[in-house]
Design a protein around this motif. Sequence first.
Motif, short mmCIF file in Angstrom:
data_model
loop_
_atom_site.label_atom_id
_atom_site.label_comp_id
_atom_site.label_asym_id
_atom_site.label_seq_id
_atom_site.Cartn_x
_atom_site.Cartn_y
_atom_site.Cartn_z
N ARG A 1 0.82 -1.22 0.00
CA ARG A 1 0.00 0.00 0.00
C ARG A 1 0.85 1.27 0.00
NH1 ARG A 1 -0.64 2.51 5.03
NH2 ARG A 1 0.27 1.36 6.79
N LEU A 2 2.12 1.16 0.39
CA LEU A 2 3.01 2.32 0.41
C LEU A 2 3.91 2.37 -0.82
CD1 LEU A 2 4.12 2.30 4.16
CD2 LEU A 2 2.35 3.72 3.11
N GLU B 1 7.49 11.29 1.00
CA GLU B 1 6.25 10.84 0.34
C GLU B 1 5.63 9.67 1.11
OE1 GLU B 1 4.48 12.08 -2.00
OE2 GLU B 1 5.83 13.70 -2.58
N THR B 2 6.45 8.81 1.68
CA THR B 2 5.92 7.69 2.45
C THR B 2 5.25 8.18 3.74
OG1 THR B 2 7.63 6.23 1.56
CG2 THR B 2 6.49 5.48 3.54
N LYS C 1 3.86 11.00 4.13
CA LYS C 1 2.58 11.58 3.70
C LYS C 1 1.52 10.48 3.54
CE LYS C 1 1.92 14.58 0.57
NZ LYS C 1 1.90 15.33 -0.71
N LYS C 2 1.91 9.37 2.93
CA LYS C 2 0.95 8.27 2.75
C LYS C 2 0.51 7.69 4.09
CE LYS C 2 1.83 6.41 -1.88
NZ LYS C 2 2.13 5.18 -2.65
N ARG D 1 0.06 9.44 6.60
CA ARG D 1 -0.73 10.49 7.24
C ARG D 1 -0.31 10.68 8.70
NH1 ARG D 1 -4.60 12.26 4.08
NH2 ARG D 1 -5.73 13.24 5.81
#
Length: 272
Positions: free
Chosen positions: A64-65, A132-133, A135-136, A138
């Motif tokens: 998912r990442l 970016e990871t 951010k994913k 959250r």
Amino acid sequence: MGQNINRVLFVNSEMAPYLPDSDFSCAAKTLAQGIQDKKVEIRSFMPRYGLINERKHQLHEVIRLSGMNIIIDDVDRPLIIKVASLPSARMQVYFIDNDDFFRRKALYGESEDKFFKDNGARAIFFARGVLETVKKLRWSPDVIHCSGWISHVLPIYLKKYYKDDPIFSDSKVVLNLVNDTEGKSFEKNFADAVTFQGISRSDVAILDKPTGTNLAKLAIDYSDGVIAGAADTPAELMEYAKSKGLPTLDFNAKKLADGSFVDTYHDFYNSL
């Protein structure tokens, strides 16, 4: 910051037990575990070097990442995220992986004196891959602790490209400096490669001479606090940080040896 921190993101170039033990890699593990023991939520990242035994350490891909492409020098590079657990520390470690950059059976060069010709691109990929990871995930860190040269591109990306992202709006950067690139040079086009949306060529002019020292100075320019993480941390870099008016911590061998440096670093985080 002036208040108790709740979340710390550790971005390490090395960390035990995934690489051979050294003062640097062992300190990274001790620090992450020690900060977690203070009831602080943490995330730890490092590159998935080819030296790491995936079977032994039970790394597995986080589908998912993974799946994003990061463009460097007009080339799409697939980002793969893996994770492993340290049961003894009740801690997970995330790994940034890419076949082109991190599968080789050496960390930084063909020999101690021969730096890989694409280490600048590897640092860019690693920094953007981490951010970016996160951010994913959250997950909003109060402090981002960057340790080792391969994390040194992250501060400028955080403060320029991601400055309006709510995930990172309140994040402070702590730069942990060691003597790991003194006398080393990166690609001639490193400054151009670092340039990205919101980051102009003038922002990275110091990389016109793409040395390890200048990369560290660029990281200092966009950090909120600087730590001397080793006895041989170049004095030039600590003096540069102090000239910028940044809070700094000098190296303390006794505290590193007895583990009390964790308390000192925790207090430093809270002071920012």
